[in-house]
Design a protein around this motif. Sequence first.
Motif, PDB file in Angstrom:
ATOM      1  N   ARG A  93      41.066   4.599 -29.091  1.00  0.00           N
ATOM      2  CA  ARG A  93      39.925   4.822 -29.310  1.00  0.00           C
ATOM      3  C   ARG A  93      39.398   3.842 -30.943  1.00  0.00           C
ATOM      4  NH1 ARG A  93      40.618  10.580 -31.347  1.00  0.00           N
ATOM      5  NH2 ARG A  93      39.379  11.247 -29.423  1.00  0.00           N
ATOM      6  N   ARG A  94      38.347   3.351 -30.779  1.00  0.00           N
ATOM      7  CA  ARG A  94      37.934   2.620 -31.661  1.00  0.00           C
ATOM      8  C   ARG A  94      37.012   3.510 -32.786  1.00  0.00           C
ATOM      9  NH1 ARG A  94      38.652  -3.274 -32.805  1.00  0.00           N
ATOM     10  NH2 ARG A  94      39.552  -3.987 -30.887  1.00  0.00           N
ATOM     11  N   GLN A  95      36.998   3.177 -33.993  1.00  0.00           N
ATOM     12  CA  GLN A  95      36.078   3.500 -34.945  1.00  0.00           C
ATOM     13  C   GLN A  95      34.663   3.229 -34.854  1.00  0.00           C
ATOM     14  OE1 GLN A  95      37.104   2.976 -39.071  1.00  0.00           O
ATOM     15  NE2 GLN A  95      36.166   4.880 -39.686  1.00  0.00           N
ATOM     16  N   ALA A  96      33.657   4.177 -34.330  1.00  0.00           N
ATOM     17  CA  ALA A  96      32.251   3.643 -34.417  1.00  0.00           C
ATOM     18  C   ALA A  96      31.736   3.717 -35.695  1.00  0.00           C
ATOM     19  CB  ALA A  96      31.556   4.574 -33.122  1.00  0.00           C
ATOM     20  N   LEU A  97      31.899   4.936 -36.602  1.00  0.00           N
ATOM     21  CA  LEU A  97      31.303   4.805 -37.927  1.00  0.00           C
ATOM     22  C   LEU A  97      32.345   5.481 -38.862  1.00  0.00           C
ATOM     23  CD1 LEU A  97      28.420   7.396 -38.043  1.00  0.00           C
ATOM     24  CD2 LEU A  97      30.395   7.480 -36.474  1.00  0.00           C
ATOM     25  N   GLU A  98      31.995   5.146 -40.113  1.00  0.00           N
ATOM     26  CA  GLU A  98      32.879   5.812 -41.284  1.00  0.00           C
ATOM     27  C   GLU A  98      32.609   6.852 -41.296  1.00  0.00           C
ATOM     28  OE1 GLU A  98      34.954   4.523 -43.336  1.00  0.00           O
ATOM     29  OE2 GLU A  98      34.845   2.612 -42.347  1.00  0.00           O
ATOM     30  N   PRO A  99      33.575   8.099 -41.328  1.00  0.00           N
ATOM     31  CA  PRO A  99      33.539   9.218 -41.616  1.00  0.00           C
ATOM     32  C   PRO A  99      32.079   9.706 -42.515  1.00  0.00           C
ATOM     33  CG  PRO A  99      35.714   8.768 -41.737  1.00  0.00           C
ATOM     34  CD  PRO A  99      35.156   7.551 -41.840  1.00  0.00           C
ATOM     35  N   LEU A 100      31.236  10.599 -42.017  1.00  0.00           N
ATOM     36  CA  LEU A 100      30.184  11.028 -42.776  1.00  0.00           C
ATOM     37  C   LEU A 100      30.619  11.823 -43.879  1.00  0.00           C
ATOM     38  CD1 LEU A 100      27.463  11.236 -40.154  1.00  0.00           C
ATOM     39  CD2 LEU A 100      27.800   9.373 -41.588  1.00  0.00           C
ATOM     40  N   LEU A 101      29.724  12.071 -44.758  1.00  0.00           N
ATOM     41  CA  LEU A 101      29.881  12.989 -45.808  1.00  0.00           C
ATOM     42  C   LEU A 101      31.129  12.594 -46.587  1.00  0.00           C
ATOM     43  CD1 LEU A 101      28.413  15.793 -43.866  1.00  0.00           C
ATOM     44  CD2 LEU A 101      27.299  14.713 -45.658  1.00  0.00           C
ATOM     45  N   GLU A 102      31.878  13.734 -46.955  1.00  0.00           N
ATOM     46  CA  GLU A 102      33.248  13.164 -47.555  1.00  0.00           C
ATOM     47  C   GLU A 102      34.324  13.577 -46.507  1.00  0.00           C
ATOM     48  OE1 GLU A 102      34.024  15.054 -51.286  1.00  0.00           O
ATOM     49  OE2 GLU A 102      32.008  14.672 -51.902  1.00  0.00           O
ATOM     50  N   ALA A 103      33.891  13.672 -45.147  1.00  0.00           N
ATOM     51  CA  ALA A 103      34.958  13.851 -44.055  1.00  0.00           C
ATOM     52  C   ALA A 103      36.160  12.912 -44.130  1.00  0.00           C
ATOM     53  CB  ALA A 103      34.588  14.006 -42.736  1.00  0.00           C
ATOM     54  N   LYS A 104      37.397  13.465 -43.585  1.00  0.00           N
ATOM     55  CA  LYS A 104      38.337  12.407 -43.617  1.00  0.00           C
ATOM     56  C   LYS A 104      39.215  12.863 -42.253  1.00  0.00           C
ATOM     57  CE  LYS A 104      40.138  12.088 -48.663  1.00  0.00           C
ATOM     58  NZ  LYS A 104      39.469  10.635 -48.718  1.00  0.00           N
ATOM     59  N   PRO A 105      39.698  11.882 -41.499  1.00  0.00           N
ATOM     60  CA  PRO A 105      40.900  12.022 -40.332  1.00  0.00           C
ATOM     61  C   PRO A 105      41.863  12.778 -41.012  1.00  0.00           C
ATOM     62  CG  PRO A 105      40.148   9.656 -40.730  1.00  0.00           C
ATOM     63  CD  PRO A 105      39.323  10.436 -41.993  1.00  0.00           C
ATOM     64  N   ASP A 106      42.414  13.378 -39.868  1.00  0.00           N
ATOM     65  CA  ASP A 106      43.654  14.247 -40.367  1.00  0.00           C
ATOM     66  C   ASP A 106      44.704  13.388 -40.771  1.00  0.00           C
ATOM     67  OD1 ASP A 106      42.013  15.937 -38.054  1.00  0.00           O
ATOM     68  OD2 ASP A 106      43.242  17.407 -39.205  1.00  0.00           O
ATOM     69  N   TRP A 107      44.824  12.433 -40.203  1.00  0.00           N
ATOM     70  CA  TRP A 107      46.012  11.412 -40.742  1.00  0.00           C
ATOM     71  C   TRP A 107      45.946  11.161 -42.368  1.00  0.00           C
ATOM     72  CZ3 TRP A 107      50.390  10.237 -38.455  1.00  0.00           C
ATOM     73  CH2 TRP A 107      51.202   8.968 -38.716  1.00  0.00           C
ATOM     74  N   GLU A 108      44.665  10.936 -42.682  1.00  0.00           N
ATOM     75  CA  GLU A 108      44.396  10.905 -44.220  1.00  0.00           C
ATOM     76  C   GLU A 108      44.660  11.944 -45.161  1.00  0.00           C
ATOM     77  OE1 GLU A 108      40.919   8.665 -45.354  1.00  0.00           O
ATOM     78  OE2 GLU A 108      41.158   7.197 -43.589  1.00  0.00           O
ATOM     79  N   ILE A 109      44.494  13.084 -44.280  1.00  0.00           N
ATOM     80  CA  ILE A 109      44.655  14.187 -45.148  1.00  0.00           C
ATOM     81  C   ILE A 109      46.288  14.623 -45.296  1.00  0.00           C
ATOM     82  CG2 ILE A 109      44.358  16.739 -45.115  1.00  0.00           C
ATOM     83  CD1 ILE A 109      41.757  16.280 -43.631  1.00  0.00           C
ATOM     84  N   TYR A 110      46.861  14.363 -44.337  1.00  0.00           N
ATOM     85  CA  TYR A 110      48.393  14.211 -44.245  1.00  0.00           C
ATOM     86  C   TYR A 110      48.869  13.214 -45.353  1.00  0.00           C
ATOM     87  CZ  TYR A 110      48.067  16.165 -39.476  1.00  0.00           C
ATOM     88  OH  TYR A 110      47.966  16.827 -38.279  1.00  0.00           O
ATOM     89  N   GLN A 111      48.437  12.117 -45.353  1.00  0.00           N
ATOM     90  CA  GLN A 111      48.681  11.139 -46.418  1.00  0.00           C
ATOM     91  C   GLN A 111      48.637  11.787 -47.962  1.00  0.00           C
ATOM     92  OE1 GLN A 111      46.190   7.788 -45.216  1.00  0.00           O
ATOM     93  NE2 GLN A 111      47.830   6.659 -44.275  1.00  0.00           N
ATOM     94  N   GLY A 112      47.322  12.195 -48.257  1.00  0.00           N
ATOM     95  CA  GLY A 112      47.105  12.755 -49.372  1.00  0.00           C
ATOM     96  C   GLY A 112      47.737  13.928 -49.699  1.00  0.00           C
ATOM     97  N   ILE A 113      48.174  14.822 -48.821  1.00  0.00           N
ATOM     98  CA  ILE A 113      49.181  15.808 -49.218  1.00  0.00           C
ATOM     99  C   ILE A 113      50.637  15.583 -49.429  1.00  0.00           C
ATOM    100  CG2 ILE A 113      50.098  18.156 -48.605  1.00  0.00           C
ATOM    101  CD1 ILE A 113      47.565  18.590 -46.702  1.00  0.00           C
ATOM    102  N   THR A 114      51.063  14.633 -48.382  1.00  0.00           N
ATOM    103  CA  THR A 114      52.554  14.344 -48.688  1.00  0.00           C
ATOM    104  C   THR A 114      52.736  13.323 -49.708  1.00  0.00           C
ATOM    105  OG1 THR A 114      51.929  12.552 -46.792  1.00  0.00           O
ATOM    106  CG2 THR A 114      53.092  14.756 -46.237  1.00  0.00           C
ATOM    107  N   THR A 115      51.852  12.528 -50.024  1.00  0.00           N
ATOM    108  CA  THR A 115      51.899  11.718 -51.222  1.00  0.00           C
ATOM    109  C   THR A 115      52.296  12.477 -52.504  1.00  0.00           C
ATOM    110  OG1 THR A 115      50.506   9.919 -50.133  1.00  0.00           O
ATOM    111  CG2 THR A 115      51.121   9.564 -52.578  1.00  0.00           C
ATOM    112  N   LYS A 116      51.237  13.572 -52.631  1.00  0.00           N
ATOM    113  CA  LYS A 116      51.636  14.540 -53.755  1.00  0.00           C
ATOM    114  C   LYS A 116      52.952  14.925 -53.672  1.00  0.00           C
ATOM    115  CE  LYS A 116      47.432  14.031 -55.372  1.00  0.00           C
ATOM    116  NZ  LYS A 116      47.005  13.315 -56.396  1.00  0.00           N
ATOM    117  N   MET A 117      53.533  15.119 -52.466  1.00  0.00           N
ATOM    118  CA  MET A 117      54.834  15.771 -52.394  1.00  0.00           C
ATOM    119  C   MET A 117      55.939  14.964 -52.461  1.00  0.00           C
ATOM    120  SD  MET A 117      53.806  18.929 -49.564  1.00  0.00           S
ATOM    121  CE  MET A 117      55.155  19.794 -49.941  1.00  0.00           C
ATOM    122  N   GLY A 118      55.619  13.645 -52.581  1.00  0.00           N
ATOM    123  CA  GLY A 118      56.629  12.591 -52.569  1.00  0.00           C
ATOM    124  C   GLY A 118      57.308  12.118 -51.187  1.00  0.00           C
TER     125      GLY A 118
END
Lengths: 206, 789
Positions: B551-576
Amino acid sequence: MTKKYGMVIDLKRCIGCHTCEIACKLENDVPMGMYWNRILTEGGKYMDAPKGEYPNVQRGYLPLACQHCENAPCVKVCPVAATYKSEDGRVLINYERCIGCRYCMAACPYNVRVFNWQEPVRIPDFDYGSADTPKRKRGIVEKCSFCEQRVNKGMQPFCVEVCPARARHFGDLNDPSSEVAQLVRTRKGEQLLEDRGTKPQVYYVR
Amino acid sequence: MQSEKESKGFSISRRNFLKGTAAVGTTVGLLGVSTYGLKWLQPAQAQTEAKEEPIRSVCSPNCWQTCNHLVTVRDGKVVKSAPAPMPERTYDRICLRGLTHLQRVHHPERIKYPMKRAGERGEGKWEKISWEEAFNTIAEKFSQLRKQYGKQSIAIVGQSGNYGVLNGGYAGQYRFSGVLEAVHATGSVDTSLSTGFAAPMGTGIFDAYSNEPLDWVNARTIILWGSACAETQINEWHFIQEAKEKGARLVVIDPIYTATAQKADIWVNLRPASDTALALGLMREIMAQGMVDKDFLLHHTCAPFLVRSDDKQFARAEKKPLVWDTNSQSAKPHDSSGIVPELEGTHPINGVACTTAYSLLWDKVKDYTPQKVAELTEVPASMVVEVAHLLAANKPGGIKFGFGADRYHHANLLGQAMITLLGLTGNMGKSGNILGMAFYGFDPMIYNAGWLFPAGTFPAVLPLMRLQDTVIKQDPHPVKALYIMCSNLLVQTADRNKWLKEVWPKLEFVVAVDQFLNNTMDYADIILPAAHYYETEEPVLAGDVPYVLYRRQALEPLLEAKPDWEIYQGITTKMGLGQYFPEKLQASKEWFDMPILKQQGITFDKIRQEQAVRFLPNPYIPWKDGKFKTESGKLEFYLEKMAATAEELPVFKWPLEAGPDSKLAGKYPFVLLTRHEKFRIHSQYENQPWLRELNPEPVADLNPKDARAKGIADGEMVEVYNDRGHVVLKCRYNESIRPGVVHIQQGWWRYVAGHHQELTHAQFKEGIFNYSFFDVRVDFRKYAGGELH
Ligand code: SF4
Ligand code: SF4
Ligand code: SF4
């Protein structure tokens, strides 16, 4: 010979899924509350309800849009010639000419024309579909155009392209080798309300 | 209106045309002629002839159609979805739901930003927070809980909301739970029937065991068993239709007169939960009439294997199951050369009587005469015979199951019966066979263990339906937090009151990720806005198409939405632990690093370029060599492991509630069926305006006889109830519904009061762990408001 565009809908195949109905709204920028193409249930009182008594029940589906009649009553009554028959056999509307008198709606025996009673409501609130779909405003009548913006470019109507059951066929009825002409011939295409003399160019096979 | 003549043959008159569909016109006010001005007479603006390059994406909820879409974006807005051309054009596909994606992407109710709860749970009060605050809060809370209660105090909860590898419920989510060493609660839906069906083949439950749909057109007999395929796997329908047009006979087994049943040559309208009795009846008829495929049975199945009367296991020599060789009149390993195995009979081996699996099967089914089956199933005996003869004699053929028949206790036995039927009739490994379901996403790709668990740590996988009791009892370990994604948990699992009244109070922390405030989100502490399919780029697990998908990205996430993968990145980065969630292209590339693709020279670049690449032979027809994945290499419909519970062969048992023998039958005379219809995929698309125009509100479909007997008029409000809970909704007279059945479409988020999932239960069969959503008894009464049950 000139073209005579027409459609054949295979009711044996149709599963009443409404995909063509939604596709039509999408491609043609049709607002909320309006349909150019509807799926009627041949059966009970409600959508998808059968007739008869369980388990001796029966149900059929009938997709219904403009029949692009050869002898189109809507064309005859339009006082400003906004509704016209194109050379290739389509019943089209010049939306810029339409004055909203709705004579055509009264004349159409199939109830497939819809009127913009109010400012069109779209969700989401922008124009969708193909970029060159004609725009319509409040106060005018609209209906299935055989996807004029696509057919003009040699494409198939969108409902034909998307039908999951492959139940819809489009082409030149005057060309005996076309799929539609063959289907009408070999599967004995039927027209709706044939007795009205409107000579629909949409055929149903079953 | 007598003046309205019917068109020849059509039962729809002009009056019907005027009625239109559903609620047409409800949103259009009848503004009078006097209010319109002349503005609309101005010429339309010149039309844009802009060149538009659609982006190719994949729609991937759990209809397992994984339709490839061409998405047109104009001025930053999705304006169109259309079917993308597939390598085999017969797989070009989309549906009514997929066509509404622009309404999902640009929905006015989309969750705009991360929020934290500002009132009580369920109160619906939220406060905006930043992603930074969300990541910090989650990471801190997770870290504190891990320290205090252990790593398994966090449960990652997932269902089938997305087949995307990075952002969906089947790959990236495991990586997240594995890195955290958390509980991973998933599954428990659609797994019972498939367990019984797959075990005899020795495969995983959703492996690539069926011929691909484009080959189904060669079938002569197709049985759709508990499958409303024409609505639910809508893009598989045309293959079945094409088979019919080539002369195939279609049998649809369903208590409800669905649009699929409508297309059947034979509609088997059996009593709910009696399916296995029917299956045994079909087997008996085929065996009694000598219509079995003896050659297939002897050489490719366990039919001739000798079973010991003492321990019910195969008699073996050097680990190999023995058969009785009629040439030498002695027991020989089943794969010995030059033997002629016996199909039926009993012989002593080392003093133990041993009987062939085939003879034991006959013992199990021999009482299921067409007459007895007619009594159990309420299907005419002649129909049982007719269907049996079709499957056995009008070959090739197959059975496609849906999961209607899976929603009862003991559905595993039905799955086992189905595969046994297909073995008896020798329908497998041939063009024109259908084996349960076509599914090509998991086999062999899910076994991408290095990708799934890069840290070398693993989640504690828990069948989703065991999560309730694990939390309630806090046993075998405390569970204090849920992280819910790809799941509308409180709408798509059973016993909602138990979740809310017993599970939720034990939870310190609930994070839920979605695009909309469905009523699972209502009960979260932190909610995170997820990106839509079209807003992400990633590999996508295939459903019933034999391709690897991208699947290719048709548009940037709207509003402040994030792909789940980026959410994992955000959480796990904070946890080292952020190193395990690399940049998405890198992670995607690594996913495709698997032998089956390498052998065929299918590179990541090729996949990213073409987006749908066939990785299975064309046409894909497994089992051609008659070798299965069991230890013996044969179809082992006799399951030795099940001997302990006397389920080594398929047997019929009424389930917990839905059978006529149920203790609840007097108090709750109706069986509740909550089936999938065409307007949703599970609970997805529930709030799509175009779909709601057609299907505006939940209704209880009742057979008019049942409703009238209670004095309930068409359209009145009813309360459907049992001891577990209730739901209030409008009733609709519907002759599709079998008397004795209450039907409610599954997937509705909200009702006037209660919820259909209050009525369902989460009792499971040991070792099976599957929700029995239809194994539910209820009654109903007129609802007059006021005091609720
Ligand atoms: S899309 Fe095809 S099958 Fe579905 S309702 Fe329309 S014509 Fe019938
Ligand atoms: S031909 Fe085009 S305008 Fe007509 S019903 Fe089909 S999609 Fe709508
Ligand atoms: S919902 Fe399913 S069938 Fe419909 S477009 Fe999406 S993937 Fe295809």
